[in-house]
Design an enzyme around this catalytic site. Sequence first.
Site, PDB file in Angstrom:
ATOM      1  N   LYS A   8       0.007  -0.881  37.955  1.00 30.43           N
ATOM      2  CA  LYS A   8       0.286  -0.892  36.517  1.00 30.43           C
ATOM      3  C   LYS A   8       1.789  -0.990  36.315  1.00 30.43           C
ATOM      4  CE  LYS A   8       1.936   3.564  35.869  1.00 30.43           C
ATOM      5  NZ  LYS A   8       3.322   3.491  36.371  1.00 30.43           N
ATOM      6  N   ASP A 132      -0.875  10.117  36.803  1.00 29.17           N
ATOM      7  CA  ASP A 132      -1.349   8.880  36.189  1.00 29.17           C
ATOM      8  C   ASP A 132      -2.637   8.356  36.804  1.00 29.17           C
ATOM      9  OD1 ASP A 132      -0.255   8.121  38.586  1.00 29.17           O
ATOM     10  OD2 ASP A 132       1.116   6.622  37.779  1.00 29.17           O
TER      11      ASP A 132
END
Length: 269
Positions: A8, A132
């Site tokens: 990401k 995350d």
Amino acid sequence: MLDFPNAKINLGLYITEKRPDGFHNLLSCFYPVKWTDALEILPAPAMRFDMTGLPVPGDPETNLCLKAYHLLQQNHDLPPVHLHLHKVLPMGAGLGGGSADAAFTLRILNKMFELNLTAAELENYARQLGSDCAFFVRNKPVIATEKGDVFEPITLDLSGYTCVIVYPNIHITTAEAYASITPKEPTCTMNLLLKQDVKVWKEILVNDFEAALFPKYPELPQVKEKLYAAGASYASMTGSGAAVYGLFEGEAPANLVFPGHYLIWKGLL
């Protein structure tokens, strides 16, 4: 069962507050990209874990894939498996590769053994593995807050853009990145910032870690400047570094080159 844990990028990253537990609250947009590791999990007579690809420092027994397996095993009767991780995503790059590996382990095991866990339940497991990790359960663009594990869906489509990610083989630890950060609230909401044209992001969308790390690692601002010089609509360091990415409307220039020891990925979003 084979799957491909993806990276990401952070579109803006603001460190807003230091928490009583020692972590920091943040504000960012997490956006998935198609640069991936490869993770295969198969039934096995005895538990086994091995890795190929980029070397991963540390004891393999502490790898997040194994931690994810043992975390699920606490509440579910999982049989032994053979986990094989082929590591492509660089570590210490701000791309979330290790977190993705952990989340995809949870996803694969849930499917393989028909545990019927919901996405929300998988996210709760993932939050125990890393700040995350939970993002990679649904793997869709979100505005992330708190430790990077509380999400607000966002309608953001960058599918017309090519992303070029440049990793200059600099490993920045989380502790090092946060050491020079002074938390502060952003002056504008993330939703409002992201609604602006991508070409305007250069002036308004900030990664707080750049101010702390760019003077220490001059290769990073050099990469960013080169991406802009090549025509990027927006360029930024991702996460706490050290990868830097550029977003190009349409195709990226074919003649965009960096030193041979840099890792480069290019693909459509």
